[in-house]
Design an enzyme around this catalytic site. Structure first.
Site, PDB file in Angstrom:
ATOM      1  N   ASP A 118       0.822  -1.217   0.000  1.00  0.00           N
ATOM      2  CA  ASP A 118       0.000   0.000   0.000  1.00  0.00           C
ATOM      3  C   ASP A 118       0.851   1.259   0.000  1.00  0.00           C
ATOM      4  O   ASP A 118       0.523   2.245  -0.673  1.00  0.00           O
ATOM      5  CB  ASP A 118      -0.919   0.015   1.230  1.00  0.00           C
ATOM      6  CG  ASP A 118      -2.009  -1.041   1.135  1.00  0.00           C
ATOM      7  OD1 ASP A 118      -2.699  -1.268   2.148  1.00  0.00           O
ATOM      8  OD2 ASP A 118      -2.169  -1.625   0.040  1.00  0.00           O
ATOM      9  N   VAL A 122       3.778   1.709  -1.273  1.00  0.00           N
ATOM     10  CA  VAL A 122       4.360   1.931  -2.607  1.00  0.00           C
ATOM     11  C   VAL A 122       3.303   2.512  -3.542  1.00  0.00           C
ATOM     12  O   VAL A 122       3.559   3.467  -4.288  1.00  0.00           O
ATOM     13  CB  VAL A 122       4.916   0.606  -3.175  1.00  0.00           C
ATOM     14  CG1 VAL A 122       5.427   0.819  -4.596  1.00  0.00           C
ATOM     15  CG2 VAL A 122       6.023   0.075  -2.279  1.00  0.00           C
ATOM     16  N   ASP A 161       0.662   4.242  -2.699  1.00  0.00           N
ATOM     17  CA  ASP A 161       0.384   5.617  -2.301  1.00  0.00           C
ATOM     18  C   ASP A 161       1.461   6.568  -2.792  1.00  0.00           C
ATOM     19  O   ASP A 161       1.170   7.705  -3.219  1.00  0.00           O
ATOM     20  CB  ASP A 161       0.271   5.716  -0.776  1.00  0.00           C
ATOM     21  CG  ASP A 161      -0.970   4.997  -0.248  1.00  0.00           C
ATOM     22  OD1 ASP A 161      -0.991   4.682   0.959  1.00  0.00           O
ATOM     23  OD2 ASP A 161      -1.888   4.751  -1.044  1.00  0.00           O
ATOM     24  N   LYS A 217     -27.457 -14.240  -8.894  1.00  0.00           N
ATOM     25  CA  LYS A 217     -28.173 -12.973  -9.089  1.00  0.00           C
ATOM     26  C   LYS A 217     -27.835 -12.043  -7.931  1.00  0.00           C
ATOM     27  O   LYS A 217     -28.275 -12.247  -6.806  1.00  0.00           O
ATOM     28  CB  LYS A 217     -29.682 -13.217  -9.155  1.00  0.00           C
ATOM     29  CG  LYS A 217     -30.479 -11.986  -9.525  1.00  0.00           C
ATOM     30  CD  LYS A 217     -31.957 -12.330  -9.669  1.00  0.00           C
ATOM     31  CE  LYS A 217     -32.745 -11.101 -10.101  1.00  0.00           C
ATOM     32  NZ  LYS A 217     -32.699 -10.025  -9.100  1.00  0.00           N
ATOM     33  N   ARG A 249     -30.021   1.852 -14.504  1.00  0.00           N
ATOM     34  CA  ARG A 249     -31.002   1.144 -15.324  1.00  0.00           C
ATOM     35  C   ARG A 249     -32.232   1.997 -15.580  1.00  0.00           C
ATOM     36  O   ARG A 249     -32.774   2.005 -16.679  1.00  0.00           O
ATOM     37  CB  ARG A 249     -31.412  -0.170 -14.642  1.00  0.00           C
ATOM     38  CG  ARG A 249     -32.405  -0.965 -15.477  1.00  0.00           C
ATOM     39  CD  ARG A 249     -32.925  -2.207 -14.752  1.00  0.00           C
ATOM     40  NE  ARG A 249     -33.806  -2.955 -15.630  1.00  0.00           N
ATOM     41  CZ  ARG A 249     -35.095  -2.666 -15.821  1.00  0.00           C
ATOM     42  NH1 ARG A 249     -35.641  -1.659 -15.168  1.00  0.00           N
ATOM     43  NH2 ARG A 249     -35.836  -3.376 -16.646  1.00  0.00           N
ATOM     44  N   LYS A 303     -29.022 -18.314 -18.331  1.00  0.00           N
ATOM     45  CA  LYS A 303     -29.040 -17.813 -19.708  1.00  0.00           C
ATOM     46  C   LYS A 303     -28.648 -18.933 -20.671  1.00  0.00           C
ATOM     47  O   LYS A 303     -27.745 -19.715 -20.370  1.00  0.00           O
ATOM     48  CB  LYS A 303     -28.052 -16.648 -19.886  1.00  0.00           C
ATOM     49  CG  LYS A 303     -28.318 -15.449 -19.010  1.00  0.00           C
ATOM     50  CD  LYS A 303     -27.228 -14.398 -19.175  1.00  0.00           C
ATOM     51  CE  LYS A 303     -27.428 -13.232 -18.230  1.00  0.00           C
ATOM     52  NZ  LYS A 303     -26.312 -12.259 -18.296  1.00  0.00           N
ATOM     53  N   LYS A 347     -35.487 -17.624  -8.659  1.00  0.00           N
ATOM     54  CA  LYS A 347     -35.387 -16.978  -7.352  1.00  0.00           C
ATOM     55  C   LYS A 347     -35.447 -18.001  -6.210  1.00  0.00           C
ATOM     56  O   LYS A 347     -36.112 -19.035  -6.317  1.00  0.00           O
ATOM     57  CB  LYS A 347     -36.515 -15.959  -7.182  1.00  0.00           C
ATOM     58  CG  LYS A 347     -36.599 -14.924  -8.278  1.00  0.00           C
ATOM     59  CD  LYS A 347     -35.383 -14.009  -8.316  1.00  0.00           C
ATOM     60  CE  LYS A 347     -35.380 -13.001  -7.213  1.00  0.00           C
ATOM     61  NZ  LYS A 347     -36.428 -11.973  -7.353  1.00  0.00           N
ATOM     62  N   CYS A 391     -70.549  -3.725  -7.453  1.00  0.00           N
ATOM     63  CA  CYS A 391     -69.348  -2.876  -7.423  1.00  0.00           C
ATOM     64  C   CYS A 391     -69.426  -1.937  -6.224  1.00  0.00           C
ATOM     65  O   CYS A 391     -70.445  -1.253  -6.038  1.00  0.00           O
ATOM     66  CB  CYS A 391     -69.254  -2.061  -8.721  1.00  0.00           C
ATOM     67  SG  CYS A 391     -67.899  -0.861  -8.710  1.00  0.00           S
ATOM     68  N   CYS A 434     -66.174  -5.021 -12.985  1.00  0.00           N
ATOM     69  CA  CYS A 434     -67.245  -4.057 -13.155  1.00  0.00           C
ATOM     70  C   CYS A 434     -67.207  -3.633 -14.620  1.00  0.00           C
ATOM     71  O   CYS A 434     -66.144  -3.229 -15.113  1.00  0.00           O
ATOM     72  CB  CYS A 434     -67.046  -2.841 -12.248  1.00  0.00           C
ATOM     73  SG  CYS A 434     -68.237  -1.513 -12.556  1.00  0.00           S
TER      74      CYS A 434
END
Length: 678
Positions: free
Chosen positions: A36, A38, A40, A119, A140, A296, A320, A414, A432
């Site tokens: 880290d 190096v 930085d 997922k 999205r 897929k 799911k 209704c 209805c």
């Protein structure tokens, strides 16, 4: 200022390459190649050189990941390729039905292998790379239009700013999921609790909220991660060599993206089932949330052959896992009447916390579902969220039922208009059929004024109810005959509010033909289908006369939609409504987005300065600019006292405010085209 020497330029390029390589090894491969300290030190060297020679700063530099300014707002961007949602399967039998269905549509397929990917429970992003450099990151949104959050996307370390390709294509689009690892999510909530802020309900909500932060430094601190899963290449070059989803995932990884390591190529649906069953329990040990498996078809040629329905790709499905469940008490059963006349029973329950939100109501769908559950007021029920979104009652615990609980009976009249309800043959839904029913009219008007339809700001459900109750509106067309004094007389409505509402209603006449089609509320026609119909039947006359077979022939329009559209235009009341809307001046044809040949290059608007703001209904900004320039006008990026016209689209920002202050003429897209062609 001293110009950078060739040696300095070379050093800057070397530092960029070293840091990008180190970042990829650290964040994607999880295999650091330098300490880290190096990293930085090298980062600081690059930062100092770019500060001294700002002409050497490029968008793909590691120093450009975090913006140094606040975003004032997010711009709406239309996706080049729509982001379709996936059809859901909630058990293995539904997966088997999906396989049988696609096999009927594509028999005798030699390669029917599947790619399984976990997922991820996060927020979908669309990334655009030009000549290998990240130029845009978009949410999205609704699948057709999203928000440009490029500044925030740059902070995600597992999204490369430059693709790891020697000769990248001119244009590459990558789709994937931004998410928060569970430990990061826990730390964020811990900090918010210490600061007295409300806690995020779940990592998905936290990820979505993080991506829409106006300060990209906040986004950077929250350490979002990203899995890439879809690759769109131009129609030449590498795409000719890519034959499958599996190859795309391999190439995405080679490009520098993090691709889920638990993906699997399955030769049969039996292997898919084993993968799904394994991860149902193994997912508890993952460092991030996953709520299912995306399946897929691997072969791209087969994907192309199967195509899409109006909502989903036929070649993919989300399998799911069972949702979180919780017990609660049914306090009442009521019915709602929708804009199509469908009467839907609804359970009103004791509030229960479920999958990140508090749930008090759940649809019971229809009388068959009520009978199947044998649900009664006073019952203790098990509730879950179908697809993690829609609350549904799974079962009744009859052992806890009160002795005096009575079976529920659907009403015969209704509740809104007292008309006799009917259940058409072959349908599960009770309806209805009184077209004058206040509930049907209310639903139709609310839909017409909604954001994706005519987007009439200020005309929400409460105002719609007031208009109906005071007999001011009996159809959609009646909205356009309202007077300001009629609205001002309503409860809690003053003269100014009434005037603004009349202006908003009048402005809706300029909304596009596709929006009007969607606003009509034709059964099964969503906003995306409406755009497809408008493109293939460029005026309402052609659409009203279309046969079922010609409708079905349109890519993206299935049998169900085609039949619904055909039947809608056979109803005399609907034809009368269309005729009224035409007389009022609604857009019932595709706008003429071209300049008349007799007018082009005549410089009739020479000396006039235009500014364009917001998202136009059918024109891209570049197209509007070209049209203006064809007749001698000039387009600039900012509003000033020298501006003659401001062309205003949806989600206009500060430019509109300034133009109004300066008294500049405002033009809609339609008015612009009328001005140009006049």
């Amino acid at each position: 200022m001293t110009a950078a020497t060739p040696d300095i330029k070379q050093r800057v390029q070397q530092l960029k390459q070293q840091l990008q390589k180190a970042g990829y090894a650290y964040y994607v491969l999880d295999n650091p190649i330098m300490e880290d300290e190096v990293y930085d030190r090298l980062y600081r060297q690059l930062q100092d050189l770019e500060s001294q020679y700002p002409e050497l700063i490029t968008p793909d530099s590691p120093t450009q990941r975090v913006g140094d300014r606040l975003a004032s707002q997010f711009t709406s961007i239309k996706h080049n390729i729509p982001l379709y949602s996936l059809e859901n399967a909630f058990n293995l039998s539904e997966l088997a039905k999906w396989e049988t269905k696609w096999q009927k549509q594509a028999p005798d397929t030699p390669d029917s292998s599947y790619v399984c990917e976990l997922k991820i429970d996060g927020s979908a992003l669309a990334l655009t790379y030009e000549k290998g450099v990240l130029v845009r990151g978009v949410t999205r949104g609704d699948g057709v239009t999203g928000e440009d959050i490029t500044q925030n996307v740059r902070t995600i370390r597992t999204i490369p700013l430059r693709l790891n390709l020697d000769n990248p294509p001119n244009l590459v689009e990558v789709r994937g999921e931004a998410f928060l690892p569970l430990d990061v999510f826990a730390n964020i909530n811990k900090e918010r609790e210490l600061q007295g802020e409300s806690l995020f309900a779940n990592p998905r909500n936290a990820a979505a909220g993080t991506l829409r932060q106006l300060d990209s430094r906040v986004v950077d601190r929250r350490k979002l991660n990203f899995f890439a899963y879809t690759l769109h290449l131009p129609p030449s070059g590498e795409s000719t060599a890519l034959q499958s989803q599996w190859e795309s995932l391999e190439l995405l990884q080679a490009m520098g993206f993090l691709v889920n390591p638990h993906r699997q190529l399955c030769p049969s649906v039996l292997e898919v089932e084993k993968y799904y069953q394994y991860w149902e329990t193994a997912r508890d040990n993952l460092p991030y949330m996953t709520d299912g498996v995306v399946v897929k078809l691997n072969n791209y040629q087969l994907q192309k052959q199967l195509g899409f329905t109006q909502k989903f790709p036929r070649w993919a499905i989300a399998l799911k896992y069972p949702a979180e469940e919780a017990p609660t008490l049914v306090k009442d059963i009521i019915v709602n009447v929708g804009r199509t006349g469908a009467v839907t029973p609804m359970a009103v329950m004791e509030p229960v916390h479920l999958a990140g939100t508090t749930v008090q109501r759940a649809t019971l769908h229809n009388s068959d579902r009520v009978a199947g559950l044998d649900i009664r007021v006073g019952d203790t029920v098990i509730i879950r969220k179908a697809g993690e979104i829609i609350p549904e009652i799974v079962r009744v615990i009859t052992d806890l039922r009160p002795p005096d609980a009575q079976p529920y009976q659907m009403p015969t009249q209704c509740p809104e208009c007292k008309s006799t309800l009917i259940r058409p043959s072959g349908e599960a839904v009770t309806r209805c059929v009184n077209s004058s029913c206040p509930a049907i009219l209310r639903g139709s008007l609310v839909h017409w004024t909604s954001r994706d339809a005519l987007d009439i700001r200020g005309l929400g459900e409460k105002i719609v109810v007031l208009l109906i109750d005071n007999n001011l509106v009996r159809s959609i067309a009646d909205l356009y005959t309202l007077r300001a004094e009629q609205i001002a007389s309503l409860e809690r409505m003053g003269a100014k509010s009434a005037d603004n509402l009349i202006k908003a209603i009048d402005a809706s006449k300029q909304q596009s033909y596709a929006r009007v089609l969607y606003g009509l509320g034709i059964r099964y026609v969503g906003s995306v289908n409406a755009q497809i119909l408008a493109k293939n039947f460029p005026n309402i006359e052609l659409l009203s006369q279309a046969s079922i077979s010609s409708l079905e022939a349109v890519y993206g329009i299935g049998e169900e939609i085609a039949l619904s559209v055909f039947q809608w235009f056979r109803n005399p009341a609907n034809l009368a409504l269309v005729e009224s809307l035409q007389k009022i001046g609604l857009q019932l044809s595709v706008a003429n987005n071209t300049v008349d040949n007799k007018i082009a290059n005549t410089n009739i608007l020479a000396g006039k300065t235009f500014v364009i703001t917001g998202t136009l209904p059918s024109l891209k900004r570049s197209e509007a600019k070209k049209i203006i320039e064809q007749v001698g006008g000039k387009v600039t990026g900012s509003v000033s006292s020298k501006t003659d016209y401001l062309v205003v689209g949806e989600n206009a920002g500060s430019k509109l405010t300034k133009a109004e202050q300066l008294g500049i003429v405002l033009l809609s897209e339609q008015k612009l085209l009328e001005l140009v062609n006049s």
